[in-house]
Design an enzyme around this catalytic site. Structure first.
Site, short mmCIF file in Angstrom:
data_model
loop_
_atom_site.label_atom_id
_atom_site.label_comp_id
_atom_site.label_asym_id
_atom_site.label_seq_id
_atom_site.Cartn_x
_atom_site.Cartn_y
_atom_site.Cartn_z
N GLY A 1 0.78 -1.24 0.00
CA GLY A 1 0.00 0.00 0.00
C GLY A 1 0.80 1.28 0.00
N GLY B 1 2.27 2.52 -2.73
CA GLY B 1 2.14 3.20 -4.01
C GLY B 1 2.98 2.65 -5.13
CB ILE C 1 0.35 5.31 -8.27
CG1 ILE C 1 -0.09 6.58 -8.99
CG2 ILE C 1 1.28 5.64 -7.12
CD1 ILE C 1 -1.33 6.44 -9.81
CE LYS D 1 0.53 -6.74 -8.69
NZ LYS D 1 1.44 -5.98 -7.83
CG ASP E 1 -2.34 -3.29 -8.67
OD1 ASP E 1 -3.26 -2.46 -8.61
OD2 ASP E 1 -1.76 -3.73 -7.66
CD GLU F 1 2.68 -2.99 -8.83
OE1 GLU F 1 2.15 -2.91 -7.71
OE2 GLU F 1 2.04 -2.90 -9.90
N GLY F 2 6.64 -5.31 -8.13
CA GLY F 2 6.63 -6.40 -7.17
C GLY F 2 5.30 -6.53 -6.47
N GLY G 1 3.77 -6.48 -2.60
CA GLY G 1 4.08 -6.24 -1.20
C GLY G 1 5.51 -5.77 -0.99
N PRO H 1 3.26 12.96 -6.16
CG PRO H 1 2.17 14.12 -7.87
CD PRO H 1 3.45 13.39 -7.55
#
Length: 225
Positions: free
Chosen positions: A12, A14, A17, A37, A46, A108-109, A111, A199
């Protein structure tokens, strides 16, 4: 092809994103970008987001070769679903994506770094297996110092030196004192460069907006060079 693994200090923080922003930002710069992923638990949202950000036409089965329905750590979800996670499937999907002529492959991993994918095989082992360069994502607020330094220590114990840290704002409004000061503290103590502060963005947003935000707030040159 340059392979960049977006790793997180926790769940969680980010990663999605930031990974999507990197993929979209690279695409806006004219690069050909693939995404991956390798393991997803609970949802393919995701993976779909990354695919949209990159503009790649690859099948979801290639982008995410391991999908488990339960939103838990992969080893637990696999046990609940009576499935065996095959690292070989991840290698094969990576090989196929690597052969498509991408300039960059953004991975992307799932966790944090020590989340077990299967017995004796962790997210950090996945990084080593894929021989990827690492961008570490940390939340910008409270908890960032401890989680970031622990993650950096764990990476370096495996002789993985990350390209830098991206601090992601998980909420909007004025920046808090921790958000303003954490990057400098982590950079000094952890001897690591800060790539920028991403941001806070709504969960539903245009992929080009994510890419433009990445190019505005994150030092892309330090990632691609």
């Amino acid at each position: 092809m340059k392979t960049i693994f977006i790793a997180g200090t926790d769940t969680g923080v980010g990663k999605t994103i930031v990974a999507g922003g990197l993929a979209a930002g690279l695409r806006l710069q004219g690069y050909k970008v693939g995404v991956m992923k390798p393991v997803a638990c609970g949802s393919l949202e995701d993976s779909i987001f990354l695919k949209d950000c990159s503009g790649a036409g690859d099948r979801l089965g290639q982008i995410t070769p391991i999908y488990l329905k339960h939103p838990f750590s992969p080893n637990v979800a696999a046990r609940m679903e009576k499935k065996k996670i095959s690292v070989k499937r991840v290698k094969e999907a990576f090989r196929m994506l690597s052969a498509k002529g991408y300039d960059f492959l953004v991975i992307e991993g799932c966790g944090g770094l020590l989340v077990p994918i299967r017995a004796g095989f962790f997210v950090m082992d996945l990084i080593l297996m894929l021989k990827a360069e690492v961008v570490l994502v940390s939340r910008a607020g409270l908890g960032a110092i401890n989680h970031s330094l622990l993650s950096l220590e764990a990476l370096r114990m495996r002789r993985i030196e990350p390209l830098g840290v991206v601090f992601n704002r998980v909420s909007g409004g004025p920046m808090s004192v921790p958000e303003k000061t954490n990057p400098g503290v982590v950079s000094k103590i952890g001897r690591i460069r800060v790539l920028g502060i991403f941001p806070h963005m709504r969960e539903v947003c245009r992929v080009d907006s994510v890419g433009k935000a990445f190019l505005k707030h994150i030092d892309l040159k330090k990632i691609v060079c």
